[in-house]
Design a protein around this motif. Structure first.
Motif, PDB file in Angstrom:
ATOM      1  N   LYS A  22       2.118 -47.316  26.088  1.00 24.31           N
ATOM      2  CA  LYS A  22       2.358 -45.968  25.565  1.00 24.31           C
ATOM      3  C   LYS A  22       1.027 -45.254  25.315  1.00 24.31           C
ATOM      4  O   LYS A  22      -0.040 -45.849  25.452  1.00 24.31           O
ATOM      5  N   ASP A  23       1.133 -44.021  24.890  1.00 27.76           N
ATOM      6  CA  ASP A  23      -0.012 -43.254  24.381  1.00 27.76           C
ATOM      7  C   ASP A  23      -1.080 -42.903  25.406  1.00 27.76           C
ATOM      8  O   ASP A  23      -2.276 -43.124  25.192  1.00 27.76           O
ATOM      9  N   PHE A  24      -0.622 -42.364  26.518  1.00 31.23           N
ATOM     10  CA  PHE A  24      -1.547 -41.731  27.452  1.00 31.23           C
ATOM     11  C   PHE A  24      -1.399 -40.217  27.290  1.00 31.23           C
ATOM     12  O   PHE A  24      -0.465 -39.741  26.643  1.00 31.23           O
ATOM     13  N   CYS A  25      -2.300 -39.515  27.918  1.00 31.12           N
ATOM     14  CA  CYS A  25      -2.317 -38.078  27.764  1.00 31.12           C
ATOM     15  C   CYS A  25      -2.606 -37.486  29.151  1.00 31.12           C
ATOM     16  O   CYS A  25      -3.467 -37.978  29.868  1.00 31.12           O
ATOM     17  N   LYS A  40      -6.342 -42.377  28.494  1.00 31.05           N
ATOM     18  CA  LYS A  40      -5.795 -42.962  27.265  1.00 31.05           C
ATOM     19  C   LYS A  40      -6.039 -41.991  26.122  1.00 31.05           C
ATOM     20  O   LYS A  40      -7.164 -41.500  25.949  1.00 31.05           O
ATOM     21  N   GLU A  41      -5.002 -41.763  25.333  1.00 33.25           N
ATOM     22  CA  GLU A  41      -5.133 -40.834  24.204  1.00 33.25           C
ATOM     23  C   GLU A  41      -6.259 -41.252  23.257  1.00 33.25           C
ATOM     24  O   GLU A  41      -7.036 -40.429  22.792  1.00 33.25           O
ATOM     25  N   ILE A  87       2.459 -39.732  26.506  1.00 35.68           N
ATOM     26  CA  ILE A  87       3.011 -40.210  27.783  1.00 35.68           C
ATOM     27  C   ILE A  87       2.905 -41.738  27.837  1.00 35.68           C
ATOM     28  O   ILE A  87       1.881 -42.305  27.478  1.00 35.68           O
ATOM     29  N   ALA A  88       3.980 -42.362  28.286  1.00 34.06           N
ATOM     30  CA  ALA A  88       3.939 -43.811  28.499  1.00 34.06           C
ATOM     31  C   ALA A  88       3.899 -44.057  30.003  1.00 34.06           C
ATOM     32  O   ALA A  88       4.578 -43.361  30.761  1.00 34.06           O
ATOM     33  N   LEU A  89       3.085 -45.005  30.417  1.00 37.77           N
ATOM     34  CA  LEU A  89       3.031 -45.345  31.846  1.00 37.77           C
ATOM     35  C   LEU A  89       3.697 -46.699  32.066  1.00 37.77           C
ATOM     36  O   LEU A  89       3.485 -47.639  31.303  1.00 37.77           O
ATOM     37  N   ILE A  90       4.481 -46.755  33.108  1.00 40.60           N
ATOM     38  CA  ILE A  90       5.154 -48.017  33.449  1.00 40.60           C
ATOM     39  C   ILE A  90       4.729 -48.397  34.861  1.00 40.60           C
ATOM     40  O   ILE A  90       4.865 -47.609  35.791  1.00 40.60           O
ATOM     41  N   VAL A 101       6.571 -41.534  31.661  1.00 43.13           N
ATOM     42  CA  VAL A 101       7.705 -40.967  30.919  1.00 43.13           C
ATOM     43  C   VAL A 101       7.219 -40.640  29.508  1.00 43.13           C
ATOM     44  O   VAL A 101       6.108 -41.011  29.131  1.00 43.13           O
ATOM     45  N   LEU A 102       8.037 -39.976  28.732  1.00 46.87           N
ATOM     46  CA  LEU A 102       7.634 -39.719  27.346  1.00 46.87           C
ATOM     47  C   LEU A 102       7.638 -41.030  26.556  1.00 46.87           C
ATOM     48  O   LEU A 102       8.483 -41.900  26.812  1.00 46.87           O
ATOM     49  N   ASN A 103       6.750 -41.134  25.597  1.00 43.88           N
ATOM     50  CA  ASN A 103       6.699 -42.344  24.759  1.00 43.88           C
ATOM     51  C   ASN A 103       8.072 -42.770  24.265  1.00 43.88           C
ATOM     52  O   ASN A 103       8.423 -43.945  24.296  1.00 43.88           O
ATOM     53  N   GLU A 104       8.849 -41.773  23.806  1.00 40.84           N
ATOM     54  CA  GLU A 104      10.145 -42.146  23.195  1.00 40.84           C
ATOM     55  C   GLU A 104      11.147 -42.675  24.219  1.00 40.84           C
ATOM     56  O   GLU A 104      12.136 -43.297  23.844  1.00 40.84           O
ATOM     57  N   ASP A 105      10.891 -42.445  25.500  1.00 43.21           N
ATOM     58  CA  ASP A 105      11.806 -42.966  26.534  1.00 43.21           C
ATOM     59  C   ASP A 105      11.348 -44.312  27.086  1.00 43.21           C
ATOM     60  O   ASP A 105      11.999 -44.889  27.960  1.00 43.21           O
ATOM     61  N   PHE A 106      10.197 -44.790  26.609  1.00 42.58           N
ATOM     62  CA  PHE A 106       9.550 -45.953  27.232  1.00 42.58           C
ATOM     63  C   PHE A 106      10.465 -47.195  27.332  1.00 42.58           C
ATOM     64  O   PHE A 106      10.718 -47.718  28.414  1.00 42.58           O
ATOM     65  N   GLU A 107      10.978 -47.639  26.191  1.00 51.90           N
ATOM     66  CA  GLU A 107      11.768 -48.877  26.195  1.00 51.90           C
ATOM     67  C   GLU A 107      13.014 -48.724  27.070  1.00 51.90           C
ATOM     68  O   GLU A 107      13.362 -49.614  27.849  1.00 51.90           O
ATOM     69  N   ARG A 108      13.655 -47.569  26.954  1.00 55.54           N
ATOM     70  CA  ARG A 108      14.877 -47.338  27.761  1.00 55.54           C
ATOM     71  C   ARG A 108      14.543 -47.342  29.246  1.00 55.54           C
ATOM     72  O   ARG A 108      15.296 -47.820  30.071  1.00 55.54           O
ATOM     73  N   ALA A 109      13.389 -46.785  29.576  1.00 50.35           N
ATOM     74  CA  ALA A 109      12.990 -46.718  30.985  1.00 50.35           C
ATOM     75  C   ALA A 109      12.729 -48.123  31.541  1.00 50.35           C
ATOM     76  O   ALA A 109      13.169 -48.462  32.647  1.00 50.35           O
ATOM     77  N   VAL A 110      12.026 -48.953  30.752  1.00 49.81           N
ATOM     78  CA  VAL A 110      11.756 -50.326  31.213  1.00 49.81           C
ATOM     79  C   VAL A 110      13.078 -51.062  31.436  1.00 49.81           C
ATOM     80  O   VAL A 110      13.278 -51.733  32.458  1.00 49.81           O
TER      81      VAL A 110
END
Ligand code: ASP
Length: 436
Positions: free
Chosen positions: A293-296, A341-342, A371-374, A418-427
């Motif tokens: 998480k926590d990219f910009c 990275k933020e 932003i979260a990167l996967i 994806v947005l940080n808050e969507d990270f876990e759901r996206a994985v």
């Protein structure tokens, strides 16, 4: 055939664990060189020996009393010795460490004693020769591992010994003082020893049965990875998947020695093979998923930017001058996006933005944090169609908005933002699309 076996702290946390380790070593005659870590935690509430030693040093360096943590260190080793029924006494070694702490405390030396003492116990228990790492592993003036000095010395020394224990984590600095690698560095020692003796395999024994396809904190019981290439591992490790010290792959990688990650508590499991190349197909199209998480994103727009050949360089320079590494550069015709990275960006953001405005005179600059990167990684992806479609369908079905896409030319991975808050759901959505 020779194998080098490295055992992590949890594999050597008490006498019971030492017995398991000895059984593993005795089960295969080719396991000739052993690299131990310091004793780790016995329970989640326990403290690692290395942490106790750092505590001793902190207190000693301030002239304070280090009796309590030092006693805890001694008790742990004595308990192991007694539990194994060994006649060994470490009291001389303890006295030496105590004396040094009292009179001239050194941080690396103190921390290294965790592995040193454990190596003495291991050598006595197995009846293997003890080779002090400070005699065969060297660091250069800048404090980096010195391969040109270490490999000849270590190879020559190992040739004289059929079976030996070489403690992990430390060596000798250019100034004649003991130096350590960074935390978790026994993995590196194991890899160096494997290379020096041209081992057939570097076995890295830990408390999990290999690498998992995804973070178990997000996916319940993820599938294990049977085999992974060094490059795939780098991609996943960079995105946070961890099983070994990152630098541990380099010595063996260039020597073509595979790493086998194994579980001391479940030795019958074949673990994960980390190899340079393999014809083995992974069970699924993808080898693994990892993310952070926590990219910009910094989105720079300017009409006809492509007619300015120096545009990218000038933008890159604004980050370089603030020492901010660029993670990704997804681009459009008249937009360029820089993903960083933020944590690296925030402190310098005003300077970076000011420079961008000054150097390239953009029409707009937008900053999008959170932003979260996967990274979806897999060597089999390039020979299969539809992988990207499957990823994006899964994300669309989960109603997750994709903010960024990057696929390297090597087709080894696809990175999705994806947005940080969507990270876990996206994985979860991606994992389920390929594995479940
Ligand atoms: N004992 C050291 C640490 O805790 C090194 C290692 O275990 O690899 O970091």
């Amino acid at each position: 055939m020779k194998k080098v076996v490295k055992f992590g702290g949890s594999s050597l946390a008490d006498a019971g664990q030492f017995r398991k380790v000895a059984d593993i070593i005795h089960a295969d005659d080719s396991r000739v060189y052993v690299v131990p870590s310091a004793p780790g935690k016995r329970t989640s509430a326990d403290t690692k020996i290395t942490d106790l030693l750092y505590e001793c040093y902190e207190l000693a360096s301030k002239g304070q009393n280090f009796y309590e943590p030092f006693l805890a260190v001694k008790d742990r080793y004595n308990e192991i010795i007694q539990g194994l029924g060994l006649g060994l006494s470490l009291s001389e070694a303890f006295d030496e460490i105590e004396d040094k702490l009292q009179h001239s405390p050194e941080r690396d030396y103190t921390a290294s004693r965790g592995e040193y003492l454990n190596g003495l116990i291991m050598s006595s228990y197995l009846g293997y020769e003890f080779i002090d790492a400070a005699e065969v592993i060297f660091f250069d003036e800048a404090g980096n591992f010195d391969g040109s000095k270490s490999y000849p010395a270590l190879s020559a020394r190992l040739e004289q010994s059929d079976n030996a224990v070489i403690p992990g984590f430390y060596g000798l600095g250019n100034d004649g003082k003991v130096r350590t690698f960074s935390r978790g560095g026994s993995d590196i020692t194991g890899s160096i020893v494997a290379r020096a003796c041209r081992a057939a395999v570097y076995e890295n024994w830990t408390d999990v049965s290999g690498l998992l396809m995804a973070d178990p904190r997000i996916i319940t019981s993820p599938a294990r990875i049977d085999s992974i290439t060094y490059r795939e591992l780098r991609e996943l490790a960079y995105m946070g998947a961890s099983v070994m010290h990152e630098d541990a792959i380099f010595p063996v990688k260039s020597a073509g020695i595979p790493i086998n990650i194994r579980n001391t508590n479940s030795p019958q499991d074949s673990g994960t093979w980390i190899v340079e190349n393999t014809a083995r197909r992974s069970q699924y199209t993808i080898t693994g998923i990892a993310g952070r998480k926590d990219f910009c994103s910094i989105i720079i727009a300017k009409d006809l930017m492509h007619s300015q050949p120096d545009f990218y360089r000038k933008v890159a320079q604004c980050f370089e001058e603030n020492n901010i590494p660029l993670e990704h550069l997804p681009s459009g015709i008249d937009t360029m996006t820089v993903v960083v990275k933020e944590s690296a960006f925030i402190e310098h953001e005003q300077d970076v933005l000011r420079r961008i405005v000054k150097f390239v005179e953009p029409e707009s600059v937008e900053v999008e944090p959170g932003i979260a990167l996967i990274a979806v990684v897999g060597r089999s992806m390039k020979s299969q169609t539809g992988t990207a479609a499957k990823i994006f369908q899964a994300l669309a079905d989960a109603r997750i908005n994709v903010r960024m896409i990057d696929q390297g030319a090597s087709e080894l991975n696809i990175i999705v933002g994806v947005l940080n808050e969507d990270f876990e759901r996206a994985v979860k959505a991606i994992y389920n699309a390929f594995v479940a």
